[in-house]
Design an enzyme around this catalytic site. Structure first.
Site, PDB file in Angstrom:
ATOM      1  N   LYS A  90     -41.048  64.321  -6.906  1.00 49.71           N
ATOM      2  CA  LYS A  90     -39.605  64.320  -7.184  1.00 49.71           C
ATOM      3  C   LYS A  90     -39.371  63.550  -8.469  1.00 49.71           C
ATOM      4  O   LYS A  90     -39.895  62.447  -8.627  1.00 49.71           O
ATOM      5  CB  LYS A  90     -38.843  63.625  -6.059  1.00 49.71           C
ATOM      6  CG  LYS A  90     -38.776  64.461  -4.801  1.00 49.71           C
ATOM      7  CD  LYS A  90     -37.786  63.829  -3.820  1.00 49.71           C
ATOM      8  CE  LYS A  90     -37.885  64.480  -2.461  1.00 49.71           C
ATOM      9  NZ  LYS A  90     -38.660  63.731  -1.499  1.00 49.71           N
ATOM     10  N   SER A  91     -38.586  64.110  -9.368  1.00 46.56           N
ATOM     11  CA  SER A  91     -38.229  63.313 -10.542  1.00 46.56           C
ATOM     12  C   SER A  91     -37.053  62.444 -10.146  1.00 46.56           C
ATOM     13  O   SER A  91     -36.258  62.799  -9.298  1.00 46.56           O
ATOM     14  CB  SER A  91     -37.878  64.205 -11.718  1.00 46.56           C
ATOM     15  OG  SER A  91     -36.873  65.099 -11.364  1.00 46.56           O
ATOM     16  N   CYS A  92     -36.998  61.271 -10.744  1.00 47.13           N
ATOM     17  CA  CYS A  92     -35.930  60.345 -10.382  1.00 47.13           C
ATOM     18  C   CYS A  92     -34.640  60.766 -11.042  1.00 47.13           C
ATOM     19  O   CYS A  92     -34.583  61.748 -11.741  1.00 47.13           O
ATOM     20  CB  CYS A  92     -36.270  58.940 -10.842  1.00 47.13           C
ATOM     21  SG  CYS A  92     -37.899  58.463 -10.365  1.00 47.13           S
ATOM     22  N   VAL A  93     -33.609  59.965 -10.822  1.00 47.42           N
ATOM     23  CA  VAL A  93     -32.310  60.285 -11.391  1.00 47.42           C
ATOM     24  C   VAL A  93     -32.110  59.488 -12.663  1.00 47.42           C
ATOM     25  O   VAL A  93     -32.466  58.337 -12.699  1.00 47.42           O
ATOM     26  CB  VAL A  93     -31.209  59.947 -10.392  1.00 47.42           C
ATOM     27  CG1 VAL A  93     -29.877  60.451 -10.919  1.00 47.42           C
ATOM     28  CG2 VAL A  93     -31.512  60.567  -9.063  1.00 47.42           C
TER      29      VAL A  93
ATOM     30  N   THR B 234     -31.968  65.591 -14.878  1.00 44.73           N
ATOM     31  CA  THR B 234     -32.730  65.670 -13.629  1.00 44.73           C
ATOM     32  C   THR B 234     -32.109  66.616 -12.605  1.00 44.73           C
ATOM     33  O   THR B 234     -32.803  67.114 -11.735  1.00 44.73           O
ATOM     34  CB  THR B 234     -32.850  64.280 -12.974  1.00 44.73           C
ATOM     35  OG1 THR B 234     -31.540  63.710 -12.930  1.00 44.73           O
ATOM     36  CG2 THR B 234     -33.764  63.389 -13.760  1.00 44.73           C
TER      37      THR B 234
END
Lengths: 412, 105
Positions: free
Chosen positions: B102-105, A199
């Protein structure tokens, strides 16, 4: 007498119990910890079990042995939380446990049933997870005789616990099969719903290069729709296929079913939580820690450890009617095992992505950030001891702070 | 900060090509962005997704996930991929004039 109840005796719940028992007066507060499973697992160790580096015994202890004697430890399934009445209903004896303050530390779990065809008759035949002790042990047995074919690792959905573990798995698989002399007969493929290997941009670039060097294929933007176990392939929603002989799956990660039964979760049953105070968004006397939150940081033990320091302070502030500290910054710290006795270390928070540098002390380190080294691998192995003897007891780890430090980091 | 010319309109965007000023958005602009994303025409099914994204973003302050589109919006995931091939939420959010998910973590 007032009651503080901690739901879950995993990393987060155990550390909280150890912190709070030292801070709260035993005359005023009864601390109760509730969990359904007597076993405490060192979950980072699950990664090593399939490759026969750790065994079950090395990653398992009694939960009760880490809970302070002054706490009341109840081993029972929990039916639900009735947040309007401030009560936890437990299954054992159908008892009601009242609370003045509740800490939710119920973690996350894998739910293979969320993907069509995944939890069928091939599960634990040629499809395995390694996020449970059962899966990791059964995968170890399978790998003993797996000497040729296609090994596919698939991440079903984001977010997942320990987002680096799937990468570590394929790096270790490359090393494991090389050591056995069968690497050339095995096709390794990493299949992810993300557009890159990870990510965070800089980390993704470093890890993509490493996948390439190790001759591990990567398929990105793959959103799994179903597993076709007859044809031995995974199929995406836009009808791409990847064939496998061995499928290692990271199924959908969700919060505890207790959260679902209590109506306290989001779409994945994670509890909406204030990102810097760790108070529940819905109920002032409920706090959330560790994997159970919906916070945009890693679901990892280091996060639970950092959150615990700040949450302890905020629980004391809440009791004394003081304003909560908005201090948690999303700090996470993860070792990444990269095979052949080497590893990486990354340290980051909500705003600062992992960058190169030295850790925990500037210049002298001794750990290197975002760089492969043997010392990082030894750090990862040593961490099991730190976990059992230092971290779970809520003791400080020298040089490591709850909020992220930018010292020693090469930030643009 | 960048600017993007779409038909007769010029809109403010970030480096990622997502609009930054929601007041500038209108349906004609959406049609133009759709063309850039290789979607020839926005059908009522497309609009259903776009409008759900806008409504949910307004209420929740974040772009809904595929799971939420299915669970709350009642939009079948396979259908969603047919409407917006490859990264449907990213594409639909851009057309809807919303920030990049937003992509998460």
């Amino acid at each position: 007498m007032k009651n503080l109840v901690i739901l879950g005796a995993g990393t987060a719940g155990t550390v909280m119990a150890n912190h709070l028992v030292k801070k709260l007066s035993v005359k005023e507060w009864q601390i109760t910890v509730i969990d359904q499973d007597p076993r405490h697992f060192y979950q980072p160790g699950f990664l090593f079990i399939p490759f026969d580096m750790y065994n079950e015994k090395q990653v398992t202890r009694e939960k009760a042995s880490f809970i302070p004697k002054k706490c009341n430890f109840i081993l029972s399934e929990v039916d639900n939380i009735d947040a309007e009445k401030n009560v936890v209903n437990i299954k054992s004896g159908k008892k009601k446990i009242n609370y003045d303050i509740l800490i939710i530390a119920t973690g996350s779990r894998i739910v293979p049933e969320e993907v069509e065809g995944l939890a069928g008759s091939s599960y634990y035949k040629n499809i395995f997870d390694f996020y449970t002790i059962d899966g990791a042990v059964k995968l170890r047995q399978f790998l003993q005789t797996f000497t040729k074919g296609k090994l596919v690792l698939n991440i079903a959905e984001i977010p997942i616990k320990c987002p680096v573990a799937p990468l570590e798995f394929v790096f270790l698989a490359d090393w494991f099969f090389t050591k056995k002399g069968v690497r050339e007969n095995i096709d390794l493929t990493f299949v992810t719903p993300l557009s890159d290997a990870f990510t965070k941009e800089k980390t993704a670039a470093v890890l993509s290069t490493l996948l390439n060097h190790k001759n591990i294929n990567i398929v990105t933007d793959f959103s799994i729709s179903k597993v076709d176990s007859d044809e031995k392939q995974i199929v995406s929603f836009d009808e791409k296929n990847v064939e496998y002989d061995l499928l290692v799956t990271i199924p959908t990660n969700m919060g505890s079913s207790v959260i679902e039964r209590s109506g306290l979760g989001d779409d994945l049953e994670f509890v909406p939580t204030h990102r810097s105070t760790l108070q529940s968004k819905e109920h002032d006397n409920i706090f959330v820690i560790g994997d159970a939150t919906d916070l945009p940081t890693s679901k990892a033990g280091s996060v639970a450890h950092f959150e615990a320091e700040i949450l302890t302070e905020n629980i004391l502030r809440y009791i004394n009617n003081l304003e909560l500290k908005e201090e948690y910054d999303g700090h996470a710290n993860c070792f990444i095992e990269s095979g052949f006795g080497k590893g990486f270390l990354i340290d980051f928070n909500y705003d600062v992505e992992p960058v190169p540098g030295k850790f925990p002390f500037p210049v002298i380190g001794p750990m290197s950030l975002l760089k492969e080294s043997k010392l990082n691998h030894w750090g990862k192995l040593a961490f099991r001891w730190i976990y059992w003897y230092v971290m779970l007891k809520g003791l400080p780890i020298p040089g490591i702070t709850a909020t992220m430090s930018t010292k020693g980091k090469q930030i643009d | 900060m960048a600017e993007l010319k779409l038909g007769k309109y010029t809109v403010e965007t970030g480096e990622d090509g997502y609009m930054t000023n929601p007041d500038q958005w209108n349906k004609e602009i959406a049609e133009e962005i759709a063309k850039q994303e290789n979607i020839k025409e926005l059908t009522p099914d497309h609009w259903n997704v776009i409008e759900f994204l806008q409504k949910d973003y307004k209420e929740k302050g974040s772009i809904p996930t595929i799971r939420r589109l299915k669970k709350v919006g009642g939009i079948d995931t396979k259908e969603l991929y047919k409407l917006f091939p490859e990264g449907p939420v990213k594409k639909a959010a851009r057309i809807a004039g919303l920030p990049k998910p937003k992509s998460c973590v």
